[in-house]
Design a protein around this motif. Structure first.
Motif, mmCIF file in Angstrom:
data_model
loop_
_atom_site.group_PDB
_atom_site.id
_atom_site.type_symbol
_atom_site.label_atom_id
_atom_site.label_comp_id
_atom_site.label_asym_id
_atom_site.label_seq_id
_atom_site.Cartn_x
_atom_site.Cartn_y
_atom_site.Cartn_z
ATOM 1 N N ALA A 3 0.841 -1.197 0.000
ATOM 2 C CA ALA A 3 0.000 0.000 0.000
ATOM 3 C C ALA A 3 0.876 1.246 0.000
ATOM 4 C CB ALA A 3 -0.892 -0.004 1.228
ATOM 5 N N LEU A 4 0.375 2.292 -0.581
ATOM 6 C CA LEU A 4 1.129 3.535 -0.694
ATOM 7 C C LEU A 4 0.903 4.380 0.550
ATOM 8 C CD1 LEU A 4 3.042 4.934 -2.597
ATOM 9 C CD2 LEU A 4 1.106 5.980 -3.708
ATOM 10 N N ALA A 5 1.878 4.357 1.463
ATOM 11 C CA ALA A 5 1.831 5.137 2.697
ATOM 12 C C ALA A 5 3.253 5.532 3.051
ATOM 13 C CB ALA A 5 1.207 4.334 3.824
ATOM 14 N N ARG A 6 3.402 6.742 3.597
ATOM 15 C CA ARG A 6 4.723 7.221 3.971
ATOM 16 C C ARG A 6 5.209 6.474 5.200
ATOM 17 N NH1 ARG A 6 4.656 12.282 5.815
ATOM 18 N NH2 ARG A 6 2.440 12.208 6.223
ATOM 19 N N PRO A 7 6.403 5.852 5.145
ATOM 20 C CA PRO A 7 6.895 5.082 6.287
ATOM 21 C C PRO A 7 7.315 5.991 7.435
ATOM 22 C CG PRO A 7 8.556 5.182 4.583
ATOM 23 C CD PRO A 7 7.322 5.811 4.021
ATOM 24 N N THR A 8 7.275 5.442 8.647
ATOM 25 C CA THR A 8 7.699 6.216 9.805
ATOM 26 C C THR A 8 9.212 6.144 9.989
ATOM 27 O OG1 THR A 8 7.233 4.318 11.224
ATOM 28 C CG2 THR A 8 5.510 5.970 11.013
ATOM 29 N N HIS A 9 9.842 5.105 9.478
ATOM 30 C CA HIS A 9 11.292 4.948 9.579
ATOM 31 C C HIS A 9 11.898 4.922 8.181
ATOM 32 C CE1 HIS A 9 10.877 4.103 13.819
ATOM 33 N NE2 HIS A 9 9.985 3.149 13.534
ATOM 34 N N GLY A 10 13.096 5.485 8.047
ATOM 35 C CA GLY A 10 13.795 5.448 6.774
ATOM 36 C C GLY A 10 13.431 6.571 5.828
ATOM 37 N N ARG A 11 12.809 7.611 6.340
ATOM 38 C CA ARG A 11 12.480 8.727 5.466
ATOM 39 C C ARG A 11 13.389 9.900 5.787
ATOM 40 N NH1 ARG A 11 6.428 10.248 7.514
ATOM 41 N NH2 ARG A 11 6.962 11.203 9.500
ATOM 42 N N MET A 12 13.598 10.740 4.782
ATOM 43 C CA MET A 12 14.479 11.890 4.980
ATOM 44 C C MET A 12 13.682 13.164 5.244
ATOM 45 S SD MET A 12 17.684 11.574 2.509
ATOM 46 C CE MET A 12 19.145 11.156 3.394
ATOM 47 N N ILE A 13 12.876 13.579 4.314
ATOM 48 C CA ILE A 13 12.115 14.824 4.497
ATOM 49 C C ILE A 13 10.656 14.476 4.775
ATOM 50 C CG2 ILE A 13 11.361 16.967 3.415
ATOM 51 C CD1 ILE A 13 13.990 16.958 1.865
ATOM 52 N N GLY A 14 9.966 14.031 3.772
ATOM 53 C CA GLY A 14 8.547 13.736 3.953
ATOM 54 C C GLY A 14 8.215 12.264 3.849
ATOM 55 N N GLY A 15 9.128 11.481 3.337
ATOM 56 C CA GLY A 15 8.884 10.054 3.183
ATOM 57 C C GLY A 15 8.242 9.676 1.867
ATOM 58 N N VAL A 16 8.110 10.626 0.965
ATOM 59 C CA VAL A 16 7.455 10.339 -0.310
ATOM 60 C C VAL A 16 8.311 9.402 -1.154
ATOM 61 C CG1 VAL A 16 6.616 11.356 -2.453
ATOM 62 C CG2 VAL A 16 6.187 12.504 -0.286
ATOM 63 N N CYS A 17 9.605 9.670 -1.259
ATOM 64 C CA CYS A 17 10.484 8.802 -2.054
ATOM 65 C C CYS A 17 10.567 7.402 -1.445
ATOM 66 C CB CYS A 17 11.878 9.416 -2.181
ATOM 67 S SG CYS A 17 11.921 10.859 -3.249
ATOM 68 N N LEU A 55 -0.961 14.456 0.658
ATOM 69 C CA LEU A 55 -2.062 13.525 0.400
ATOM 70 C C LEU A 55 -1.820 12.101 0.896
ATOM 71 C CD1 LEU A 55 -3.042 14.690 -3.178
ATOM 72 C CD2 LEU A 55 -4.210 15.191 -1.028
ATOM 73 N N LEU A 56 -0.562 11.650 0.901
ATOM 74 C CA LEU A 56 -0.283 10.281 1.338
ATOM 75 C C LEU A 56 -0.376 10.186 2.856
ATOM 76 C CD1 LEU A 56 2.762 9.142 -0.824
ATOM 77 C CD2 LEU A 56 0.388 8.486 -1.046
ATOM 78 N N PRO A 57 -1.069 9.195 3.357
ATOM 79 C CA PRO A 57 -1.143 9.043 4.809
ATOM 80 C C PRO A 57 0.169 8.501 5.352
ATOM 81 C CG PRO A 57 -2.236 7.215 3.761
ATOM 82 C CD PRO A 57 -1.847 8.176 2.665
ATOM 83 N N SER A 58 0.449 8.833 6.587
ATOM 84 C CA SER A 58 1.615 8.268 7.256
ATOM 85 C C SER A 58 1.326 6.799 7.560
ATOM 86 C CB SER A 58 1.900 9.030 8.544
ATOM 87 O OG SER A 58 3.078 8.571 9.138
ATOM 88 N N GLU A 59 2.360 6.007 7.668
ATOM 89 C CA GLU A 59 2.197 4.565 7.855
ATOM 90 C C GLU A 59 1.451 4.240 9.150
ATOM 91 O OE1 GLU A 59 5.244 1.236 6.547
ATOM 92 O OE2 GLU A 59 5.812 2.159 8.444
ATOM 93 N N ASP A 60 1.730 4.973 10.215
ATOM 94 C CA ASP A 60 1.036 4.691 11.472
ATOM 95 C C ASP A 60 -0.435 5.084 11.408
ATOM 96 O OD1 ASP A 60 1.648 7.385 11.329
ATOM 97 O OD2 ASP A 60 2.164 7.578 13.460
#
Length: 67
Positions: A3-17, A55-60
């Protein structure tokens, strides 16, 4: 594909990449390089990044909405 969600770990700025990398099965570093190189080309890449960040929800949050 996950699923497309921004991870809580391993992100630099917003987690989009990192989210796109997980979705398409590549490394986050590769996706970041692709994004930086694409910013050298004309187009709305930075605006698209900001829109996905909003627009992308955070993973948590996505886990809480699931059953």
């Amino acid at each position: 594909m996950t699923a497309l969600a921004r991870p809580t770990h391993g992100r630099m700025i917003g987690g989009v990449c990192a989210a796109l990398a997980r979705r398409f099965g590549t490394s986050a570093a590769t996706m970041r390089v692709i994004f930086v190189v694409s910013c050298l080309l004309p187009g709305p890449q930075f605006l698209l990044y900001l829109a996905l960040w909003l627009l992308l929800p955070s993973e948590d949050k996505a886990a809480r909405k699931a059953w």
